[in-house]
Write a protein that holds these residues in place. Structure first.
Motif, short mmCIF file in Angstrom:
data_model
loop_
_atom_site.label_atom_id
_atom_site.label_comp_id
_atom_site.label_asym_id
_atom_site.label_seq_id
_atom_site.Cartn_x
_atom_site.Cartn_y
_atom_site.Cartn_z
N LYS A 244 18.23 32.57 -6.26
CA LYS A 244 17.83 34.07 -6.68
C LYS A 244 18.72 35.16 -5.99
CE LYS A 244 14.30 37.08 -8.24
NZ LYS A 244 12.58 37.44 -8.21
N ASP A 245 18.50 35.00 -4.68
CA ASP A 245 18.72 35.98 -3.75
C ASP A 245 20.16 35.58 -3.00
OD1 ASP A 245 16.55 37.03 -4.32
OD2 ASP A 245 15.42 36.13 -2.73
N HIS A 246 20.67 34.55 -3.10
CA HIS A 246 21.83 34.01 -2.20
C HIS A 246 22.84 33.37 -2.97
CE1 HIS A 246 19.69 35.38 1.26
NE2 HIS A 246 18.82 34.82 0.99
N ASN B 1 13.09 29.19 -4.25
CA ASN B 1 13.45 30.01 -5.41
C ASN B 1 14.58 31.03 -4.77
OD1 ASN B 1 11.91 28.57 -7.25
ND2 ASN B 1 10.12 29.95 -6.66
N SER B 2 14.32 31.55 -3.76
CA SER B 2 15.26 32.65 -3.13
C SER B 2 16.71 32.24 -2.85
CB SER B 2 14.65 33.14 -2.03
OG SER B 2 14.80 32.59 -0.99
N ARG C 229 14.00 26.89 7.42
CA ARG C 229 12.68 27.65 6.93
C ARG C 229 11.93 26.74 6.02
NH1 ARG C 229 14.54 34.22 6.54
NH2 ARG C 229 14.87 34.18 8.67
N LEU C 230 12.63 26.23 5.02
CA LEU C 230 11.96 25.24 4.00
C LEU C 230 11.32 24.16 4.55
CD1 LEU C 230 11.34 25.11 1.11
CD2 LEU C 230 13.71 23.91 0.65
N CYS C 231 11.97 23.39 5.52
CA CYS C 231 11.40 22.26 6.17
C CYS C 231 10.30 22.79 7.18
CB CYS C 231 12.48 21.76 7.09
SG CYS C 231 13.87 20.91 6.25
#
Length: 370
Positions: free
Chosen positions: A127-129, A123-124, A105-107
């Motif tokens: 933070k989230d994973h 950032n997630s 998804r970042l790519c």
């Protein structure tokens, strides 16, 4: 033999060996097909790839994970993502070739220029994973910022990284500096790349192109002198197109194709229509110190333009064209092919070294961001 040819850039030879194998009565199997399909994908030989798929279906080997994975890859490389997905869905026991969700998804956000979305996924991750960002994730963010013109932010990001940046990070910055013709940061990125990858031809070419965009011809010559001293030579632009079960290669500026007169005439007619619509050739993309008329001729001779015109001349009206380019498609060719797709009513698939482009009705799937 087929695998060896495919893995060493001899894809047409791989197809010829497969034909020879069939002519002497040796039947392909679940080992042969995965060796052949990469060659089909590398040069977008879709007809050959579909024929191999048909054989796999008739012999019941499409459920083999290696055959299925090769089909997924072949169709994706030929720009037929929906067929690639159908093959993927049909594999009963999928292996670890699935993409990492966040990295993918970042790519995608990077390619689409979606800065906020890219930062969100970056950032997630932690933070989230609880996933620590790796070098390739920083490279994506540098690329994302750089392509959006935020070059200083991209450079600041590199300096703040918790580890020494690798070539992929500096390469992302250098590519963005070429896109925006930033000499200062381009030189910084290039110096680091020359230390990390002293024999990577692409880095020297990118820096040379940045200088050429500013008409700094002495600096261009200095870079080219270094390239010559290291025995480096830029590969000529080359495009492949498959027509009537045969793959044709067209080189930039090459006049050897027997239909070259017709090809040039076709491009000249299309250029007249383009200019009526307000098109002006982007001669700043020509990295040679010549006059404007010569620059226009050089642009007209780019291999992807020649391949498109060759395809228009040799395929039925309305049928799609599939082209592979060994370099990144230039901005002028991208604009021209967009126009041609609408004017000629064609879907045109172009895969360059950077991404896939699907031209249809005067629009490209990349959104002019590549």
């Amino acid at each position: 033999m087929i695998a060896g040819c495919s893995q060493n850039g001899k894809d047409i030879a791989a197809l010829n060996i497969f034909r020879e194998m069939q002519s002497v009565g040796v039947k392909p199997n679940s080992v042969t097909i995965p060796c052949l399909l990469p060659a089909c994908g590398n040069i977008a030989a879709l007809i050959h790839g579909k024929a191999a798929h048909g054989f796999a279906l008739r012999t019941g080997i499409t459920t083999d994970v290696h055959v299925g994975s090769a089909l997924v890859d072949m169709y994706a490389k030929c720009g037929r993502i929906h067929l690639s997905r159908l093959c993927f869905d049909s594999i009963p026991n999928k292996n670890s070739s699935l993409l990492e969700c966040n990295h993918g998804r970042l790519c995608n956000a990077c390619q689409g220029g979606l800065i906020e979305e890219g930062w969100h996924f970056f950032n997630s991750m932690y933070k989230d994973h609880g996933i620590e960002a790796k070098m390739e994730h920083y490279s994506c963010i540098v690329n994302l910022l750089g392509r959006a013109g935020k070059l200083e932010e991209a450079y600041a990001m590199i300096k703040q990284m918790p580890f020494e940046p690798h070539a992929c990070v500096w390469g992302a910055l250098l590519s963005s500096c070429r896109l925006h013709n930033n000499i200062r940061l381009g030189e910084i990125a290039a110096r680091n790349l020359f230390e990390l990858e002293p024999n990577n031809l692409g880095n020297y070419i990118l820096l040379s192109n940045i200088y050429a965009s500013k008409a700094m011809w002495d600096e261009v010559d200095a870079v080219r002198d270094v390239m010559r001293s290291r025995g480096m030579k830029k590969n000529p632009g080359c495009s492949w197109i498959e027509i009537k079960n045969r793959v044709h290669m067209l080189f930039a500026g090459d006049k050897s194709n027997p239909q070259m007169i017709e090809i040039i005439e076709k491009l000249d007619k299309l250029n007249l229509e383009l200019k009526k619509a307000g098109y002006l050739p982007n001669t700043s993309l020509v990295m040679q110190d010549v006059d404007e008329q010569d620059k226009e001729q050089i642009l007209c001779g780019h291999s992807e333009k020649l391949a498109v015109a060759f395809g228009l001349l040799n395929t039925p009206p309305g049928s799609p064209l599939q082209i592979i380019k060994n370099l990144r498609i230039c901005g002028d060719c991208h604009l021209v092919i967009k126009f041609i797709s609408g004017f000629e009513g064609r879907e045109i698939y172009v895969r360059d070294t950077n991404r896939y482009h699907h031209f249809k009705d005067g629009v490209c799937s990349c959104g002019d961001y590549w």
